[in-house]
Design a protein around this motif. Structure first.
Motif, PDB file in Angstrom:
ATOM      1  N   ARG A 196       0.836  -1.209   0.000  1.00 14.15           N
ATOM      2  CA  ARG A 196       0.000   0.000   0.000  1.00 14.15           C
ATOM      3  C   ARG A 196       0.865   1.252   0.000  1.00 14.15           C
ATOM      4  NH1 ARG A 196      -3.040  -2.806   3.972  1.00 14.15           N
ATOM      5  NH2 ARG A 196      -2.275  -1.394   5.594  1.00 14.15           N
ATOM      6  N   ARG A 198       3.840   1.476  -1.205  1.00 14.65           N
ATOM      7  CA  ARG A 198       4.481   1.562  -2.510  1.00 14.65           C
ATOM      8  C   ARG A 198       3.614   2.332  -3.508  1.00 14.65           C
ATOM      9  NH1 ARG A 198       9.043   1.816  -5.473  1.00 14.65           N
ATOM     10  NH2 ARG A 198       8.793   0.899  -7.526  1.00 14.65           N
ATOM     11  N   LYS A 199       2.315   2.077  -3.525  1.00 13.69           N
ATOM     12  CA  LYS A 199       1.417   2.765  -4.451  1.00 13.69           C
ATOM     13  C   LYS A 199       1.421   4.267  -4.192  1.00 13.69           C
ATOM     14  CE  LYS A 199      -1.715  -1.163  -5.127  1.00 13.69           C
ATOM     15  NZ  LYS A 199      -3.092  -1.681  -4.920  1.00 13.69           N
ATOM     16  N   GLN A 200       1.348   4.647  -2.921  1.00 14.57           N
ATOM     17  CA  GLN A 200       1.339   6.073  -2.576  1.00 14.57           C
ATOM     18  C   GLN A 200       2.688   6.718  -2.897  1.00 14.57           C
ATOM     19  OE1 GLN A 200       0.385   5.669   1.572  1.00 14.57           O
ATOM     20  NE2 GLN A 200      -1.828   5.814   1.218  1.00 14.57           N
ATOM     21  N   LYS A 203       3.234   7.258  -6.622  1.00 19.79           N
ATOM     22  CA  LYS A 203       2.409   8.388  -7.044  1.00 19.79           C
ATOM     23  C   LYS A 203       3.094   9.708  -6.700  1.00 19.79           C
ATOM     24  CE  LYS A 203      -2.250  10.311  -6.500  1.00 19.79           C
ATOM     25  NZ  LYS A 203      -3.575  10.137  -5.822  1.00 19.79           N
TER      26      LYS A 203
END
Length: 442
Positions: A196, A198-200, A203
């Motif tokens: 989770r 990593r996604k933020q 971005k």
């Protein structure tokens, strides 16, 4: 320093303690024994803390070892497939691509950037209230990273990035025993949280890159980002994931390690007024402006020695690790294929057999043309994976510390002890207030 682990600590005990503090994870017998062999739930765990053992693992027998898979598991969410965790041909390609940005010929340009950022941040420090030096050095190091990598300031993204890095270091970036012991294909609860994050994180890095101004003809590289883009390519004007991973690596590794090194150098000088006075005398007439910074480096031997001594006592990269790729020997002890090897470099730096009164802050160790034996002082590692940004880090730390002492007399507000906490870098255990008084000649 934090109390060491007991001499009868188990391998699992070492791994458990690493989550809280790498400076409290190892037994003191590592100072006397080059190699300590333990077991952790059936896995072989080797502690290599003597100079001969460290030299063998990192340099002379480096082909028998690879980076710990744990490193990819823990650091992957924040650096992706960047140079900090890669191996083999991928690592060689990355190293070759990034090398031009870290050669000696770029030092004058880097020195100008560093001095410009220091001049923008340090003179406006409010001397009427306590100064959080760690926050100050984090902000300044990030500004320098933004200029040298992106040709832009960090004003729009600095706060968000520092918050994410700190949250990672204080949470899911802390290595768990499961990170060492579970097969790579078996996820843990922490791995789900890291995914989770990593996604933020991706971005945020993408947003930073999107803000980067378009300057020049696009042919000649003006910063590290241009060099990376030329090396790894882009599609329809958009950099690929390989570029973004290296950008993230340089931001995290570059700004975090330099910020911690600067904090400890300031903390040590605040507790050693005679050394602070020596630095102040050295920098009094030195031109540390953007135009003079590069030439000033040769006139700062005491400041350089202070930084090196801070790196000895509180190395940002306090530990590294490897995994044996074949059955081998280490200082006469058998090491089986698959064994995990931990190298607590901070213990090398504080070993009484290698350093006189190792707990003492004494920059004289690095003055007068004296250099310690190669494998007793490794703040930037050694061997094939030695830190590619070592020269940049030293240039930045020396110039910023010199300018800080040129402007201010620094003291601590309270006399409370401050312990180092080693997780992914060597941070102070708490926020430390300092008193800055402007020097008359500044």
């Amino acid at each position: 320093m934090p109390a060491p682990a007991p001499d009868n600590v188990s391998g699992l005990g070492v791994l458990t303690r690493l989550r809280r503090n790498g400076f409290a994870a190892f037994p003191s017998r590592c100072f006397q024994e080059q190699v300590v062999s333990l077991r952790a739930l059936g896995r072989s765990l080797v502690l290599a803390s003597g100079p001969d053992a460290v030299q063998a693992v990192l340099a002379t027998d480096a082909a028998s070892f690879q980076r710990l898979r744990m490193g990819r598991r823990v650091l992957g969410p924040i650096v992706g497939e960047g140079i900090l965790v890669s191996e083999g041909e991928t690592w060689r390609r990355q190293r070759k691509a990034m090398a031009p940005a870290f050669t000696p010929r770029v030092v004058p340009t880097l020195a100008r950037h560093i001095a410009s950022c220091a001049d923008a941040s340090l003179p406006v420090v409010e001397v009427c209230r306590p100064v959080d030096v760690f926050a100050l050095t984090q902000t300044l190091a990030l500004d320098i990273a933004a200029v040298t990598m992106f040709s832009m300031t960090s004003a729009s993204f600095g706060a968000a990035l520092r918050q994410m890095v700190t949250g990672f270091m204080n949470g899911i970036g802390q290595p768990r025993p499961s990170d060492f012991l579970l097969p790579s294909a078996v996820p843990s609860v922490a791995d789900w949280r890291r995914a989770r994050f990593r996604k933020q994180w991706v971005k945020l890095i993408g947003a930073i890159v999107a803000e980067r101004p378009v300057i020049g003809d696009g042919e000649s590289p003006r910063d590290l980002f241009d060099l990376l883009t030329q090396a790894f390519g882009e599609k329809d004007g958009v950099p690929g994931q390989a570029v973004l991973d290296e950008v993230a690596t340089m931001i995290v590794a570059g700004h975090e390690t330099t910020a911690t090194a600067l904090f400890w150098a300031v903390w040590l000088l605040a507790h050693a007024p005679h050394w602070q006075d020596a630095v102040a005398r050295e920098v009094r007439e030195v031109d540390l402006s953007p135009s003079g910074a590069a030439e000033a480096l040769e006139r700062l031997p005491i400041t350089t020695a202070v930084v090196k001594e801070a790196l000895r006592l509180f190395p940002p990269a306090f530990m590294t690790g490897r995994e044996a790729t074949a059955d081998t020997e280490l200082c006469g002890q058998r090491v089986a294929k698959g064994a995990m090897i931990l190298l607590p470099l901070w213990m090398l730096h504080r070993n009484p057999a290698l350093w006189a009164v190792p707990e003492r802050f004494d920059p004289n160790r690095f003055l007068g043309g004296v250099e310690p034996p190669r494998f007793t002082f490794l703040p930037f590692g050694a061997g094939p994976h030695v830190c590619i940004g070592a020269q940049l880090a030293m240039t930045e730390a020396v110039l910023v510390l010199a300018r800080m002492v040129q402007l201010f007399a620094i003291s601590v507000v309270d006399g409370e002890a401050v312990l180092p906490v080693g997780v992914l870098s060597t941070r102070p255990e708490r926020s430390v207030p300092f008193r800055f008084l402007r020097r008359a000649q500044a």
